[in-house]
Scaffold this active site. Structure first.
Site, PDB file in Angstrom:
ATOM      1  N   HIS A 194     -18.775 -24.870 -11.866  1.00  0.00           N
ATOM      2  CA  HIS A 194     -18.758 -26.182 -11.224  1.00  0.00           C
ATOM      3  C   HIS A 194     -18.374 -27.293 -12.187  1.00  0.00           C
ATOM      4  O   HIS A 194     -17.486 -28.096 -11.913  1.00  0.00           O
ATOM      5  CB  HIS A 194     -20.103 -26.511 -10.588  1.00  0.00           C
ATOM      6  CG  HIS A 194     -20.103 -27.879  -9.974  1.00  0.00           C
ATOM      7  ND1 HIS A 194     -19.414 -28.159  -8.813  1.00  0.00           N
ATOM      8  CD2 HIS A 194     -20.647 -29.060 -10.382  1.00  0.00           C
ATOM      9  CE1 HIS A 194     -19.547 -29.445  -8.527  1.00  0.00           C
ATOM     10  NE2 HIS A 194     -20.286 -30.016  -9.457  1.00  0.00           N
ATOM     11  N   ASN A 221     -24.059 -29.146  -9.366  1.00  0.00           N
ATOM     12  CA  ASN A 221     -25.199 -29.962  -9.809  1.00  0.00           C
ATOM     13  C   ASN A 221     -25.951 -30.600  -8.639  1.00  0.00           C
ATOM     14  O   ASN A 221     -27.114 -30.980  -8.779  1.00  0.00           O
ATOM     15  CB  ASN A 221     -24.744 -31.036 -10.804  1.00  0.00           C
ATOM     16  CG  ASN A 221     -23.776 -32.027 -10.197  1.00  0.00           C
ATOM     17  OD1 ASN A 221     -22.712 -31.645  -9.701  1.00  0.00           O
ATOM     18  ND2 ASN A 221     -24.105 -33.304 -10.243  1.00  0.00           N
ATOM     19  N   HIS A 222     -25.305 -30.697  -7.471  1.00  0.00           N
ATOM     20  CA  HIS A 222     -26.005 -31.248  -6.304  1.00  0.00           C
ATOM     21  C   HIS A 222     -26.819 -30.194  -5.553  1.00  0.00           C
ATOM     22  O   HIS A 222     -27.545 -30.561  -4.618  1.00  0.00           O
ATOM     23  CB  HIS A 222     -25.022 -31.938  -5.356  1.00  0.00           C
ATOM     24  CG  HIS A 222     -24.679 -33.324  -5.782  1.00  0.00           C
ATOM     25  ND1 HIS A 222     -25.242 -34.448  -5.215  1.00  0.00           N
ATOM     26  CD2 HIS A 222     -23.840 -33.776  -6.752  1.00  0.00           C
ATOM     27  CE1 HIS A 222     -24.755 -35.529  -5.814  1.00  0.00           C
ATOM     28  NE2 HIS A 222     -23.907 -35.147  -6.746  1.00  0.00           N
ATOM     29  N   HIS A 261     -16.297 -30.940  -9.769  1.00  0.00           N
ATOM     30  CA  HIS A 261     -17.262 -31.892 -10.333  1.00  0.00           C
ATOM     31  C   HIS A 261     -16.767 -33.324 -10.495  1.00  0.00           C
ATOM     32  O   HIS A 261     -17.560 -34.251 -10.528  1.00  0.00           O
ATOM     33  CB  HIS A 261     -17.748 -31.347 -11.680  1.00  0.00           C
ATOM     34  CG  HIS A 261     -18.964 -32.011 -12.251  1.00  0.00           C
ATOM     35  ND1 HIS A 261     -20.073 -32.340 -11.495  1.00  0.00           N
ATOM     36  CD2 HIS A 261     -19.266 -32.390 -13.533  1.00  0.00           C
ATOM     37  CE1 HIS A 261     -20.994 -32.883 -12.285  1.00  0.00           C
ATOM     38  NE2 HIS A 261     -20.526 -32.930 -13.511  1.00  0.00           N
ATOM     39  N   ASP A 319     -21.481 -28.108  -4.938  1.00  0.00           N
ATOM     40  CA  ASP A 319     -21.576 -29.455  -4.369  1.00  0.00           C
ATOM     41  C   ASP A 319     -21.178 -29.453  -2.896  1.00  0.00           C
ATOM     42  O   ASP A 319     -20.237 -30.117  -2.468  1.00  0.00           O
ATOM     43  CB  ASP A 319     -20.756 -30.467  -5.172  1.00  0.00           C
ATOM     44  CG  ASP A 319     -21.511 -30.968  -6.400  1.00  0.00           C
ATOM     45  OD1 ASP A 319     -22.504 -30.322  -6.799  1.00  0.00           O
ATOM     46  OD2 ASP A 319     -21.107 -32.002  -6.975  1.00  0.00           O
ATOM     47  N   HIS A 358     -19.229 -31.887  -0.395  1.00  0.00           N
ATOM     48  CA  HIS A 358     -20.137 -33.030  -0.202  1.00  0.00           C
ATOM     49  C   HIS A 358     -20.360 -33.411   1.263  1.00  0.00           C
ATOM     50  O   HIS A 358     -20.260 -34.584   1.640  1.00  0.00           O
ATOM     51  CB  HIS A 358     -19.647 -34.239  -0.998  1.00  0.00           C
ATOM     52  CG  HIS A 358     -20.005 -34.172  -2.451  1.00  0.00           C
ATOM     53  ND1 HIS A 358     -21.312 -34.106  -2.898  1.00  0.00           N
ATOM     54  CD2 HIS A 358     -19.227 -34.138  -3.564  1.00  0.00           C
ATOM     55  CE1 HIS A 358     -21.318 -34.035  -4.217  1.00  0.00           C
ATOM     56  NE2 HIS A 358     -20.075 -34.044  -4.647  1.00  0.00           N
ATOM     57  N   ASP A 412     -15.493 -29.643  -4.756  1.00  0.00           N
ATOM     58  CA  ASP A 412     -16.596 -30.295  -4.051  1.00  0.00           C
ATOM     59  C   ASP A 412     -16.265 -30.536  -2.576  1.00  0.00           C
ATOM     60  O   ASP A 412     -15.147 -30.926  -2.234  1.00  0.00           O
ATOM     61  CB  ASP A 412     -16.907 -31.646  -4.693  1.00  0.00           C
ATOM     62  CG  ASP A 412     -17.411 -31.529  -6.121  1.00  0.00           C
ATOM     63  OD1 ASP A 412     -17.034 -30.560  -6.813  1.00  0.00           O
ATOM     64  OD2 ASP A 412     -18.171 -32.413  -6.553  1.00  0.00           O
TER      65      ASP A 412
END
Length: 321
Positions: A174, A124-125, A249, A92, A66, A64
């Site tokens: 992910h 998932n983001h 994740h 992500d 982010h 990730d």
């Protein structure tokens, strides 16, 4: 500063992309018209890619990000700048960090410029619903004055692959596994070009987590996906002749974690997550020589204050007054 130059996807040649990458590497915003062209260009590449991408070593696996743009720059400093290093990003890219817009635009530009050296799969983001809650939508509106850039980017999310396989030995995803998926062929036939569903195999790949002490499958506290045990991971690896499952994740304070006697590896690449968690980050370096051995990681810390810069303070929303 907004970079105002604009060109259609057909006009974005190597020199144009190099110039845009140089701008993006400085964490400068690129104008909305240009973002639309970049999205159109990367869509042409992603639409040809399979649900399960086949990747050769050497490659460096990243978890990730982010929206922590300056920490992504630190990742490139540690792991090597594209195209000198091949990268697989496990999703992500956006939400929670200060620079989701700049982060995702840069990764799209790198994918356009070096399509065989940069692999981007979906987290998932990478979802319309999630990004409206966790920051990406609001950031786009704040920086561009409308939701159009968010709309262009979220359309690209639908074209991202769901998984990757390295040298036929490492399965990369992910989140994790699904009780609905026993073989790669069951992933290959999924219709991925949709918003992330609330349940089902595509949802599970992006949302599931390994859980020590779990036998088979358990209910996930996330409200989506499943918890899966070592037996489920072992069976999936045996069915598909995999050595290991690599995923992201989950925040890991040490940057990486080995599960189930090294059958599953978690890689986390956002140091000092949300600018307050105090964790280090890691990337996983996979070569032809080490793929059959224990995983090899490079651990790194957050970018220094001097290299990070500080976000401009935003006006306090009325509901806080």
């Amino acid at each position: 500063m907004l970079e105002e130059d604009a060109a259609g996807p057909d006009q974005l040649g190597p020199n144009d992309l190099d110039r845009q990458i140089e701008i993006a590497m400085r964490c400068e915003l690129i104008c909305e018209t240009q973002v639309k062209s970049i999205c159109a260009k990367v869509r042409e590449i992603l639409i040809e890619e399979a649900n399960v991408q086949v990747i050769d070593t050497p490659v460096t696996i990243c978890g990730d990000i982010h929206g922590q743009f300056h920490d992504l720059m630190e990742l490139f400093r540690v792991g090597g700048s594209p195209p000198n290093t091949n990268y697989l990003f496990l999703g992500d890219y956006v939400d929670r960090g200060y620079n989701s817009v700049e982060t995702f635009i840069l990764l799209m530009l790198l994918k356009c410029r070096y399509p065989d050296r940069i692999t981007l799969i979906r987290g998932n983001h990478e979802s319309r619903q999630i990004t409206q809650v966790y920051g990406f939508y609001d950031e786009c509106v704040r920086k561009y004055g409308s939701g159009q850039v968010w709309k262009h980017c979220t359309e690209i999310f639908d074209y991202l692959s769901l998984a990757a396989v390295i040298d036929g030995k490492l399965f990369c995803v992910h989140g994790g596994l699904s009780p609905s998926i026993a073989t790669l062929d069951q992933i290959r036939v999924l219709d991925r070009k949709i918003e992330v569903p609330h349940e089902g195999p595509m949802c599970d790949l992006l949302w599931s987590d390994p859980e020590e002490g779990c036998s088979g499958w358990g209910i996930s506290p996330r409200g989506a996906g499943y918890l899966f045990g070592g037996d489920a991971a072992e069976l999936f690896c045996e069915n598909n002749d995999f050595l290991r499952i690599c995923r992201a994740h989950q925040l890991v304070m040490e940057g990486y974690k080995l599960h189930f006697r090294k059958r599953v590896v978690t890689v986390w690449s956002a140091p000092n997550y949300c600018y307050r968690c105090g964790n280090v980050a890691a990337i996983m370096e996979v070569t032809e020589e080490n793929i059959d051995s224990d995983p090899v990681f490079e651990v790194f810390e957050a970018a220094t204050v001097e290299n990070r810069g500080e976000p401009k303070k935003q006006p306090i929303a009325q509901y806080f007054l």
